[in-house]
Design a protein around this motif. Structure first.
Motif, PDB file in Angstrom:
ATOM      1  N   VAL A 131       0.835  -1.208   0.000  1.00 11.47           N
ATOM      2  CA  VAL A 131       0.000   0.000   0.000  1.00 11.47           C
ATOM      3  C   VAL A 131       0.869   1.257   0.000  1.00 11.47           C
ATOM      4  O   VAL A 131       0.630   2.190  -0.791  1.00 11.47           O
ATOM      5  CB  VAL A 131      -0.954  -0.004   1.213  1.00 11.47           C
ATOM      6  CG1 VAL A 131      -1.678   1.338   1.324  1.00 11.47           C
ATOM      7  CG2 VAL A 131      -1.955  -1.147   1.094  1.00 11.47           C
ATOM      8  N   VAL A 132       1.865   1.297   0.864  1.00  4.81           N
ATOM      9  CA  VAL A 132       2.693   2.506   0.958  1.00  4.81           C
ATOM     10  C   VAL A 132       3.536   2.694  -0.300  1.00  4.81           C
ATOM     11  O   VAL A 132       3.838   3.828  -0.685  1.00  4.81           O
ATOM     12  CB  VAL A 132       3.565   2.461   2.238  1.00  4.81           C
ATOM     13  CG1 VAL A 132       4.525   3.647   2.294  1.00  4.81           C
ATOM     14  CG2 VAL A 132       2.667   2.461   3.480  1.00  4.81           C
ATOM     15  N   ALA A 133       3.904   1.625  -0.969  1.00  3.73           N
ATOM     16  CA  ALA A 133       4.626   1.762  -2.243  1.00  3.73           C
ATOM     17  C   ALA A 133       3.755   2.479  -3.269  1.00  3.73           C
ATOM     18  O   ALA A 133       4.212   3.401  -3.963  1.00  3.73           O
ATOM     19  CB  ALA A 133       5.041   0.390  -2.767  1.00  3.73           C
ATOM     20  N   ARG A 134       2.490   2.078  -3.371  1.00  7.80           N
ATOM     21  CA  ARG A 134       1.589   2.754  -4.311  1.00  7.80           C
ATOM     22  C   ARG A 134       1.372   4.210  -3.920  1.00  7.80           C
ATOM     23  O   ARG A 134       1.318   5.096  -4.780  1.00  7.80           O
ATOM     24  CB  ARG A 134       0.248   2.005  -4.382  1.00  7.80           C
ATOM     25  CG  ARG A 134       0.330   0.672  -5.096  1.00  7.80           C
ATOM     26  CD  ARG A 134      -1.039   0.099  -5.387  1.00  7.80           C
ATOM     27  NE  ARG A 134      -1.689  -0.439  -4.204  1.00  7.80           N
ATOM     28  CZ  ARG A 134      -2.844  -0.033  -3.712  1.00  7.80           C
ATOM     29  NH1 ARG A 134      -3.499   0.964  -4.307  1.00  7.80           N
ATOM     30  NH2 ARG A 134      -3.366  -0.590  -2.637  1.00  7.80           N
ATOM     31  N   PHE A 135       1.241   4.454  -2.631  1.00  5.59           N
ATOM     32  CA  PHE A 135       1.060   5.823  -2.133  1.00  5.59           C
ATOM     33  C   PHE A 135       2.289   6.673  -2.449  1.00  5.59           C
ATOM     34  O   PHE A 135       2.176   7.841  -2.857  1.00  5.59           O
ATOM     35  CB  PHE A 135       0.809   5.762  -0.628  1.00  5.59           C
ATOM     36  CG  PHE A 135       0.232   7.019  -0.040  1.00  5.59           C
ATOM     37  CD1 PHE A 135      -0.657   7.821  -0.743  1.00  5.59           C
ATOM     38  CD2 PHE A 135       0.564   7.391   1.256  1.00  5.59           C
ATOM     39  CE1 PHE A 135      -1.205   8.972  -0.172  1.00  5.59           C
ATOM     40  CE2 PHE A 135       0.025   8.529   1.833  1.00  5.59           C
ATOM     41  CZ  PHE A 135      -0.866   9.326   1.122  1.00  5.59           C
ATOM     42  N   SER A 136       3.478   6.096  -2.296  1.00  2.00           N
ATOM     43  CA  SER A 136       4.729   6.818  -2.570  1.00  2.00           C
ATOM     44  C   SER A 136       4.837   7.210  -4.039  1.00  2.00           C
ATOM     45  O   SER A 136       5.255   8.329  -4.364  1.00  2.00           O
ATOM     46  CB  SER A 136       5.935   5.953  -2.175  1.00  2.00           C
ATOM     47  OG  SER A 136       5.902   5.624  -0.803  1.00  2.00           O
ATOM     48  N   ILE A 137       4.474   6.304  -4.918  1.00  2.00           N
ATOM     49  CA  ILE A 137       4.527   6.583  -6.356  1.00  2.00           C
ATOM     50  C   ILE A 137       3.622   7.758  -6.699  1.00  2.00           C
ATOM     51  O   ILE A 137       4.002   8.668  -7.444  1.00  2.00           O
ATOM     52  CB  ILE A 137       4.144   5.325  -7.158  1.00  2.00           C
ATOM     53  CG1 ILE A 137       5.235   4.251  -7.007  1.00  2.00           C
ATOM     54  CG2 ILE A 137       3.923   5.659  -8.624  1.00  2.00           C
ATOM     55  CD1 ILE A 137       4.832   2.894  -7.538  1.00  2.00           C
ATOM     56  N   GLU A 138       2.407   7.752  -6.140  1.00  2.00           N
ATOM     57  CA  GLU A 138       1.464   8.832  -6.423  1.00  2.00           C
ATOM     58  C   GLU A 138       1.928  10.147  -5.813  1.00  2.00           C
ATOM     59  O   GLU A 138       1.754  11.219  -6.416  1.00  2.00           O
ATOM     60  CB  GLU A 138       0.074   8.461  -5.902  1.00  2.00           C
ATOM     61  CG  GLU A 138      -0.571   7.290  -6.626  1.00  2.00           C
ATOM     62  CD  GLU A 138      -0.819   7.581  -8.095  1.00  2.00           C
ATOM     63  OE1 GLU A 138      -1.059   8.748  -8.454  1.00  2.00           O
ATOM     64  OE2 GLU A 138      -0.758   6.625  -8.907  1.00  2.00           O
ATOM     65  N   ALA A 139       2.523  10.102  -4.625  1.00  4.30           N
ATOM     66  CA  ALA A 139       3.022  11.326  -3.993  1.00  4.30           C
ATOM     67  C   ALA A 139       4.150  11.942  -4.811  1.00  4.30           C
ATOM     68  O   ALA A 139       4.238  13.170  -4.955  1.00  4.30           O
ATOM     69  CB  ALA A 139       3.498  11.025  -2.570  1.00  4.30           C
ATOM     70  N   LYS A 140       5.021  11.097  -5.364  1.00  4.48           N
ATOM     71  CA  LYS A 140       6.115  11.615  -6.196  1.00  4.48           C
ATOM     72  C   LYS A 140       5.572  12.232  -7.478  1.00  4.48           C
ATOM     73  O   LYS A 140       6.044  13.290  -7.932  1.00  4.48           O
ATOM     74  CB  LYS A 140       7.101  10.502  -6.520  1.00  4.48           C
ATOM     75  CG  LYS A 140       8.333  10.964  -7.334  1.00  4.48           C
ATOM     76  CD  LYS A 140       9.099  12.058  -6.593  1.00  4.48           C
ATOM     77  CE  LYS A 140      10.503  12.275  -7.138  1.00  4.48           C
ATOM     78  NZ  LYS A 140      10.518  12.839  -8.488  1.00  4.48           N
ATOM     79  N   LYS A 141       4.574  11.596  -8.078  1.00  5.88           N
ATOM     80  CA  LYS A 141       3.956  12.173  -9.275  1.00  5.88           C
ATOM     81  C   LYS A 141       3.382  13.558  -8.968  1.00  5.88           C
ATOM     82  O   LYS A 141       3.562  14.511  -9.740  1.00  5.88           O
ATOM     83  CB  LYS A 141       2.843  11.260  -9.791  1.00  5.88           C
ATOM     84  CG  LYS A 141       3.308   9.975 -10.451  1.00  5.88           C
ATOM     85  CD  LYS A 141       2.091   9.172 -10.904  1.00  5.88           C
ATOM     86  CE  LYS A 141       2.486   7.838 -11.511  1.00  5.88           C
ATOM     87  NZ  LYS A 141       1.280   7.026 -11.866  1.00  5.88           N
ATOM     88  N   LEU A 142       2.688  13.659  -7.835  1.00  4.02           N
ATOM     89  CA  LEU A 142       2.089  14.936  -7.456  1.00  4.02           C
ATOM     90  C   LEU A 142       3.166  15.976  -7.186  1.00  4.02           C
ATOM     91  O   LEU A 142       3.068  17.122  -7.636  1.00  4.02           O
ATOM     92  CB  LEU A 142       1.205  14.755  -6.223  1.00  4.02           C
ATOM     93  CG  LEU A 142       0.589  16.030  -5.635  1.00  4.02           C
ATOM     94  CD1 LEU A 142      -0.269  16.754  -6.671  1.00  4.02           C
ATOM     95  CD2 LEU A 142      -0.222  15.693  -4.381  1.00  4.02           C
ATOM     96  N   GLY A 143       4.210  15.585  -6.463  1.00  2.00           N
ATOM     97  CA  GLY A 143       5.297  16.519  -6.189  1.00  2.00           C
ATOM     98  C   GLY A 143       5.970  17.008  -7.457  1.00  2.00           C
ATOM     99  O   GLY A 143       6.265  18.202  -7.598  1.00  2.00           O
ATOM    100  N   SER A 144       6.198  16.095  -8.391  1.00  2.00           N
ATOM    101  CA  SER A 144       6.836  16.473  -9.659  1.00  2.00           C
ATOM    102  C   SER A 144       5.945  17.422 -10.451  1.00  2.00           C
ATOM    103  O   SER A 144       6.429  18.377 -11.080  1.00  2.00           O
ATOM    104  CB  SER A 144       7.145  15.223 -10.487  1.00  2.00           C
ATOM    105  OG  SER A 144       8.069  14.385  -9.819  1.00  2.00           O
ATOM    106  N   ARG A 145       4.654  17.166 -10.411  1.00  2.00           N
ATOM    107  CA  ARG A 145       3.714  18.029 -11.131  1.00  2.00           C
ATOM    108  C   ARG A 145       3.719  19.443 -10.543  1.00  2.00           C
ATOM    109  O   ARG A 145       3.752  20.434 -11.277  1.00  2.00           O
ATOM    110  CB  ARG A 145       2.313  17.427 -11.049  1.00  2.00           C
ATOM    111  CG  ARG A 145       1.276  18.118 -11.923  1.00  2.00           C
ATOM    112  CD  ARG A 145      -0.076  17.462 -11.760  1.00  2.00           C
ATOM    113  NE  ARG A 145      -1.084  18.115 -12.584  1.00  2.00           N
ATOM    114  CZ  ARG A 145      -2.386  18.003 -12.374  1.00  2.00           C
ATOM    115  NH1 ARG A 145      -2.832  17.270 -11.348  1.00  2.00           N
ATOM    116  NH2 ARG A 145      -3.248  18.629 -13.154  1.00  2.00           N
ATOM    117  N   ILE A 146       3.706  19.520  -9.225  1.00  2.00           N
ATOM    118  CA  ILE A 146       3.733  20.840  -8.575  1.00  2.00           C
ATOM    119  C   ILE A 146       5.035  21.563  -8.870  1.00  2.00           C
ATOM    120  O   ILE A 146       5.049  22.783  -9.126  1.00  2.00           O
ATOM    121  CB  ILE A 146       3.506  20.672  -7.063  1.00  2.00           C
ATOM    122  CG1 ILE A 146       2.044  20.278  -6.810  1.00  2.00           C
ATOM    123  CG2 ILE A 146       3.852  21.959  -6.308  1.00  2.00           C
ATOM    124  CD1 ILE A 146       1.754  19.845  -5.414  1.00  2.00           C
TER     125      ILE A 146
END
Length: 339
Positions: free
Chosen positions: A155-170
């Motif tokens: 679960v946390v691996a999937r959450f980490s991937i999405e958080a990095k995508k969001l951070g990169s987008r910002i």
């Protein structure tokens, strides 16, 4: 393990070692909820509205150093499942958590009450903290993570991937707003990501202690899911203001390195976490940071008449930051240009 707040706090008075000096303790907790920290709808960031969203992000980063984002693309069910499993971790029996407990800040995955060094702290924070790396090399990092709860790693691996995508987008929006070339904050400037999970048990006297003392984040940008319990406060215009939790939102926090690269156009702002006497609070912060050998300096196109900071390696910044983390002026002054 016996130092974890969650292991002994029930029906106990507040220990003296957790009482902050009068000038730094929260005291009266009736601080105003901030109605003006912007809430930015990233779902409107495409097409003709993109420029307006970029402007909103940069304006918030200049004036507050904080903003919240909604419609950010991270699935709501993943956010809920991730927070559930993080709470489940802290609710596990002591023997299951003991294998991760460490007071050595060099341990890459550790459970403790301190982010630096418990023995050297003047006052302890009212929280338990789990932190571990997520990037670079997610598959390698996962091997360091807790093995319980059973679903933690998946679960946390999937959450980490999405958080990095969001951070990169910002960061792409920020680069665009600053007039920097696309991808400016890619590569080694945002190569590392660490997850810091804070658990704040109910406190017998929230007016005397803090979950986290005032500080600025040393990294590039922080992506925070603060859950549904109040606690985060930001220092703005001479007062502490409360950042109200919003359902399915992330709080974005400008870090010291982004302030430096922007030549002080964007601001890394002091913030803290207060406790409460009734509810436990669990939050998850993803710290996106440069590699240790990265050279940090103001972007050349933003220097204008003067560069406000000298060039330095990020690892040198961290060596100075942690002994002085509660005094951001001292931290930043060390790296300012001597004109």
């Amino acid at each position: 393990m016996e130092k974890l707040v969650s292991s002994w706090y029930k029906n106990k008075p507040l220990p003296e070692s957790y009482i902050f000096p009068p000038e730094t303790r929260p005291g009266n907790l009736t601080v105003p909820t901030c109605k003006t920290i912007p809430v930015i709808d990233l779902g409107k960031a495409e097409g003709r509205n993109r420029t307006r969203i970029v402007q909103q992000i940069c304006k918030a980063s200049e004036e507050y150093g904080f903003f919240q984002v909604v419609n950010h693309g991270v699935p709501e069910d993943l956010m809920k499942e991730s927070m559930d499993v993080l709470k489940e971790f802290f609710e596990m029996p002591a023997e299951d958590k003991a294998v991760l407990y460490s007071e050595d800040p060099r341990n890459r995955c550790r459970l403790s009450t301190s982010s630096v060094n418990y023995a050297r702290e003047k006052v302890h924070h009212w929280r338990d903290n789990l932190r571990h790396p997520c990037l670079p090399g997610l598959e390698d990092c996962i091997q360091l993570w807790p093995q319980k709860p059973i679903r933690y790693r998946e679960v946390v691996a999937r959450f980490s991937i999405e958080a990095k995508k969001l951070g990169s987008r910002i960061l792409e929006f920020v680069a665009e707003g600053l007039g920097l070339e696309p991808g400016y904050f890619g590569g080694e400037l945002s190569e590392f990501m660490q997850l810091s999970v804070n658990h704040y048990p109910p406190c017998p006297d929230p007016s005397l202690t803090l979950g986290i003392a005032q500080h600025c984040d040393p990294n590039l940008v922080t992506i925070l899911h603060q859950g549904d319990v109040n606690g985060l406060q930001v220092f703005n215009n001479g007062e502490w203001i409360r950042v109200e939790p919003l359902q399915n939102a992330f709080v974005v926090n400008i870090g010291n390195q982004l302030q430096i690269i922007s030549n002080d156009k964007l601001k890394s702002v002091e913030h803290r976490v207060v406790t409460n006497s009734n509810l436990a609070r669990t939050s998850a912060a993803f710290f996106i940071a440069p590699s240790g050998d990265s050279i940090i300096e103001p972007a050349k196109s933003l220097i204008g008449q003067a560069s406000l900071y000298r060039a330095f390696e990020f690892k040198d910044f961290l060596l100075h930051y942690f002994p002085n983390l509660e005094n951001n002026d001292v931290v930043m002054e060390r790296f300012r240009s001597q004109a």
